[in-house]
Design a protein around this motif. Structure first.
Motif, PDB file in Angstrom:
ATOM      1  N   UNK A 437      73.409  57.420  46.424  1.00  0.00           N
ATOM      2  CA  UNK A 437      72.939  58.109  45.227  1.00  0.00           C
ATOM      3  C   UNK A 437      73.681  57.572  44.007  1.00  0.00           C
ATOM      4  N   UNK A 438      74.712  56.785  44.272  1.00  0.00           N
ATOM      5  CA  UNK A 438      75.538  56.343  43.137  1.00  0.00           C
ATOM      6  C   UNK A 438      75.447  54.844  42.888  1.00  0.00           C
ATOM      7  N   UNK A 439      74.406  54.221  43.427  1.00  0.00           N
ATOM      8  CA  UNK A 439      74.183  52.795  43.233  1.00  0.00           C
ATOM      9  C   UNK A 439      75.411  51.965  43.601  1.00  0.00           C
ATOM     10  N   UNK A 440      75.942  52.240  44.760  1.00  0.00           N
ATOM     11  CA  UNK A 440      77.095  51.447  45.203  1.00  0.00           C
ATOM     12  C   UNK A 440      77.105  51.333  46.729  1.00  0.00           C
ATOM     13  N   UNK A 441      77.819  50.330  47.218  1.00  0.00           N
ATOM     14  CA  UNK A 441      78.081  50.244  48.649  1.00  0.00           C
ATOM     15  C   UNK A 441      79.583  50.180  48.832  1.00  0.00           C
ATOM     16  N   UNK A 442      80.042  50.849  49.862  1.00  0.00           N
ATOM     17  CA  UNK A 442      81.474  50.859  50.151  1.00  0.00           C
ATOM     18  C   UNK A 442      81.655  50.488  51.622  1.00  0.00           C
ATOM     19  N   UNK A 443      82.890  50.170  52.020  1.00  0.00           N
ATOM     20  CA  UNK A 443      83.126  49.874  53.438  1.00  0.00           C
ATOM     21  C   UNK A 443      82.668  51.033  54.315  1.00  0.00           C
ATOM     22  N   UNK A 444      82.766  52.223  53.761  1.00  0.00           N
ATOM     23  CA  UNK A 444      82.406  53.398  54.556  1.00  0.00           C
ATOM     24  C   UNK A 444      80.895  53.482  54.725  1.00  0.00           C
ATOM     25  N   UNK A 480      91.324  50.970  57.906  1.00  0.00           N
ATOM     26  CA  UNK A 480      92.292  51.969  57.468  1.00  0.00           C
ATOM     27  C   UNK A 480      93.616  51.322  57.095  1.00  0.00           C
ATOM     28  N   UNK A 481      94.008  50.341  57.864  1.00  0.00           N
ATOM     29  CA  UNK A 481      95.303  49.741  57.551  1.00  0.00           C
ATOM     30  C   UNK A 481      95.213  48.922  56.254  1.00  0.00           C
ATOM     31  N   UNK A 482      94.079  48.288  56.031  1.00  0.00           N
ATOM     32  CA  UNK A 482      93.863  47.601  54.751  1.00  0.00           C
ATOM     33  C   UNK A 482      93.930  48.579  53.587  1.00  0.00           C
ATOM     34  N   UNK A 483      93.227  49.691  53.800  1.00  0.00           N
ATOM     35  CA  UNK A 483      93.117  50.683  52.737  1.00  0.00           C
ATOM     36  C   UNK A 483      94.468  51.310  52.432  1.00  0.00           C
ATOM     37  N   UNK A 484      95.223  51.570  53.498  1.00  0.00           N
ATOM     38  CA  UNK A 484      96.530  52.190  53.279  1.00  0.00           C
ATOM     39  C   UNK A 484      97.425  51.273  52.444  1.00  0.00           C
ATOM     40  N   UNK A 632      86.881  56.265  48.634  1.00  0.00           N
ATOM     41  CA  UNK A 632      87.866  55.737  49.588  1.00  0.00           C
ATOM     42  C   UNK A 632      89.117  56.614  49.653  1.00  0.00           C
ATOM     43  N   UNK A 633      89.466  57.242  48.540  1.00  0.00           N
ATOM     44  CA  UNK A 633      90.639  58.118  48.584  1.00  0.00           C
ATOM     45  C   UNK A 633      90.357  59.314  49.490  1.00  0.00           C
ATOM     46  N   UNK A 637      92.401  60.197  52.795  1.00  0.00           N
ATOM     47  CA  UNK A 637      93.130  61.442  53.026  1.00  0.00           C
ATOM     48  C   UNK A 637      92.607  62.167  54.264  1.00  0.00           C
ATOM     49  N   UNK A 638      91.372  61.902  54.649  1.00  0.00           N
ATOM     50  CA  UNK A 638      90.859  62.503  55.879  1.00  0.00           C
ATOM     51  C   UNK A 638      91.290  61.750  57.128  1.00  0.00           C
ATOM     52  N   UNK A 639      91.580  60.485  56.969  1.00  0.00           N
ATOM     53  CA  UNK A 639      91.851  59.674  58.157  1.00  0.00           C
ATOM     54  C   UNK A 639      93.280  59.174  58.275  1.00  0.00           C
ATOM     55  N   UNK A 640      93.941  59.044  57.133  1.00  0.00           N
ATOM     56  CA  UNK A 640      95.343  58.617  57.154  1.00  0.00           C
ATOM     57  C   UNK A 640      96.191  59.848  56.870  1.00  0.00           C
ATOM     58  N   UNK A 641      97.439  59.699  56.939  1.00  0.00           N
ATOM     59  CA  UNK A 641      98.370  60.756  56.536  1.00  0.00           C
ATOM     60  C   UNK A 641      97.979  62.109  57.093  1.00  0.00           C
TER      61      UNK A 641
END
Ligand code: ATP
Ligand code: MG
Length: 644
Positions: A437-444, A480-484, A632-633, A637-641
């Motif tokens: 809905x936001x005209x974007x693609x993310x890794x997720x 996840x490790x990249x993102x962290x 991604x944040x 926060x849902x998957x790390x920490x």
């Protein structure tokens, strides 16, 4: 100037440039040109080879990291003509060029078919298109005017004079006049070949000039006229029987004479249909429609197909005659994910997409594609293998893992001929964009799209299981490790400086420890003992415990010392294991604040400030936008920490 006027100006310039006089003359005039420049009479393979080569080439050698890591340091020739179009295809391209080179020297290859063999979407068609368009850039060739197959004017030279000609000009004449020109020579020019007009023509893919294409044919409608032309029924009334003027020489071998004949999905055709290929290659002749003599053919024959068809074809021993005339070049998928990313970028660049692509999105998709293409190894796990194939250093238990890419390659055969195609990934990119809905693609979102597509489209239960495992587990962890690391970097102001200072400190203390000396405090200049607690706090980041530390410290000291002695600069990234330890240390140092700040809804002012600064860094320095940063944040926060 209005846009229209501007464009019309370009039109005029273009027309002017086209006006350059085309040659018109007789055999005598042509011979004078030939004497000054014998190259104008080269055969098709040589012309094509030379044209591609004219863009230049370079060699990737030991000085290039990709060459060292990926090609075992064996030099690879890279042809500029394919730059920016084909990625990770150096080896196949080198083989194609080697074929053209030998053929240009009139070796056996000049009488062979070049077959590109590879899985769907590996770029075979794109490669053939690109090679064909090289012809369009060639200088116009000299032809017998009006000849339906644009034949070489030297065919006019009678057999009896050819030895003498060769002696004088150093050029060997191949081939005889086509039936149409022979007829015209006798009837229109009284047999005086010196009077026959000669002119120039350029190559054109769309104009079917010098480029003939044979699409796969339905066996019922297969008709050799597609290859060698036919007798024009409408003209049969006008001319006596067997008059060459009734011939329509518009088959692929006629059209592609002096250039290229392409066979698309070649082995979908019936074998009988392909016999023309044998005579064309071996004898450099193709049959003429009707009852005329064979027609000389000079051209590059390019064919392509998938492995399944090839295997089926190969299994029939009656096909040996054709098999013997084929030079096969495998065109596998890319197994380097960074090269694969470049393919997606190229394809996206060609489309009308105007959307935001969050960092690592294409990388994640490419990693998945490569993982699906790798064959399992007994030496390393799939993700490690993927990284090694990408030229990355693998750190394990404080050491750079010594796995030779050559060993991994030798473990398996024909890698890259199966797995997920580029088209599959492009479809997932489309889908994930359509859902956004936001005209974007993310890794997720790309991962979600891939999972969905695998579930819907991958038929083999075994493959499906593997692919889902990659997407849901190993790639998930990798991302996840990249993102962290990325979020950590964004949190830590002056990340590089902090890393550098950890590095300097570590070296000082480790060196003192190894040499049993003291460390000079950088500020107070006082001597002090090496700080064991500090050293360990770094080492434990990569699992170095107990006596292993002695070796690790000694290794690093001597490694750095050796580098310095060679006058090489060192920094915190120089030694893989230490780099990883430092990165992990920084990651862990902000883990608490990351968790608190990204998770809690009620941040105090100081935390708010820190959080906002982090988001701004993600946007300003790392290429996110507001929406993708938020996504991604949230994901992190849902998957790390996790609160444990
Ligand atoms: N290594 C690569 N470098 C650059 N582009 C590539 C590469 N591999 C595939 N592509 C791109 O992917 C698209 C699909 O490739 P193409 O149609 O040439 O595949 P193909 O091998 O002919 O497949 P098929 O067997 O299905 O006909 C093309 O646009 C091509 O440019
Ligand atoms: Mg194709």
């Amino acid at each position: 100037m209005t846009t229209t006027n501007k464009f019309l100006k370009s039109v005029r310039t273009h027309q002017e440039s086209k006006k350059t006089e085309k040659f018109k003359g007789t055999l005598g005039d042509y011979l004078k040109l030939l004497e000054a420049n014998p190259d104008i009479a080269v055969l098709a393979h040589k012309r094509l080879h030379r044209q591609i080569l004219s863009h230049g080439l370079r060699t990737l050698d030991e000085s290039d990291t990709r060459c060292n890591k990926l090609f075992n340091g064996e030099p690879v020739k890279v042809y500029n003509y394919f730059d920016g179009q084909f990625f990770g295809m150096e080896r196949p391209l080198e083989k194609v060029m080697r074929f053209l080179h030998s053929a240009a020297m009139k070796g056996e290859e000049s009488r062979q078919v070049l077959l590109l063999l590879g899985p769907v979407g590996a770029g075979k068609s794109a490669l053939v298109e690109h090679i064909k368009s090289a012809l369009e850039a060639c200088e116009p060739i000299y032809v017998i005017e009006g000849c339906p197959i644009r034949e070489e004017p030297l065919h006019l030279v009678p057999r009896t004079l050819r030895d003498e000609f060769t002696e004088m000009f150093g050029i060997k004449i191949e081939g005889d006049l086509c039936p149409v020109c022979r007829h015209r020579l006798i009837n229109e020019h009284d047999g005086d070949y010196t009077k026959f007009p000669i002119s120039q023509e350029s190559f054109s893919v769309r104009g079917r000039k010098g480029v003939g294409v044979v699409p796969p044919m339905d066996p019922n409608t297969q008709d050799t006229s597609l290859l060698i032309g036919s007798e024009d029924i409408s003209k049969l009334d006008l001319y006596p029987e067997d008059d060459p003027r009734a011939l329509s020489l518009n088959g692929a071998f006629n059209v592609g004479n002096r250039g290229i004949v392409e066979f698309v999905e070649v082995f979908k055709n019936e074998i009988e249909f392909l016999h023309t290929m044998i005579t064309a290659t071996q004898e450099k002749n193709v049959p003429s429609p009707g009852k005329q003599a064979m027609i000389y053919f000079d051209g590059v024959i390019l064919a392509h197909c998938n492995e399944a068809e090839w295997n089926k074809f190969k299994a029939e021993h009656t096909n040996e005659a054709i098999l013997d005339r084929i030079v096969r070049v495998n065109v596998p998928y890319s197994l380097e994910y960074e090269q694969e990313v470049k393919i997606y970028k190229k394809l996206i660049g060609r489309s009308d997409y105007d959307c935001h692509i969050a960092p690592h999105t294409l990388e994640v998709a490419a990693m998945f594609a490569v993982l699906s293409r790798l064959k399992p190894s007994n030496k390393v796990d799939p993700v490690t293998k993927m990284k090694i194939y990408n030229g990355q250093e693998i750190v394990e238990k404080g050491l750079v893992k010594k796995v030779d890419i050559k060993d991994l390659r030798e473990e398996v055969e024909d890698e890259g001929m199966t797995g997920i195609s580029t088209r599959f990934i492009m479809k997932a990119i489309d889908a994930s964009l359509a859902d956004s809905t936001k005209n974007m693609i993310t890794p997720i979102s790309i991962r979600d799209a891939l999972i969905k597509q695998v579930k819907e489209q991958i038929v083999s239960p075994e493959d499906r299981k593997f692919y889902l495992q990659f997407l849901q587990k190993s790639l998930h962890e990798e991302y996840l490790s990249l993102l962290e690391k990325e979020i950590t970097k964004a949190f830590v102001t002056a990340y590089d400086e902090q890393a550098e200072s950890l590095f300097d400190n570590y070296l000082d203390h480790a060196e003192a420890y190894v040499n049993n000396t003291k460390v000079k405090d950088r500020v107070t200049n006082e001597d002090m003992e090496p700080d064991e607690k500090f050293l360990q706090s770094i080492e434990e980041q990569i699992g170095i415990k107990g006596s292993a530390k002695n070796n690790f410290r000694a290794d690093i000291s001597s490694y750095m010392f050796a580098k310095l002695r060679r006058n090489e600069t060192i920094d915190w990234r120089s030694y893989g294991p230490l780099r990883e330890a430092i990165e992990n240390k920084l990651v862990s140092s902000v883990r608490d604040i990351s968790r608190i700040v990204t998770k809690s809804k009620s941040r105090d002012n100081k935390q708010k400030k820190k959080f906002n600064a982090m988001v701004q860094t993600l946007i300003g320095d790392y290429g996110y936008n507001e929406d993708s940063a938020e996504e991604v944040i949230k994901f992190a926060s849902n998957n790390l920490w996790r609160d444990s």
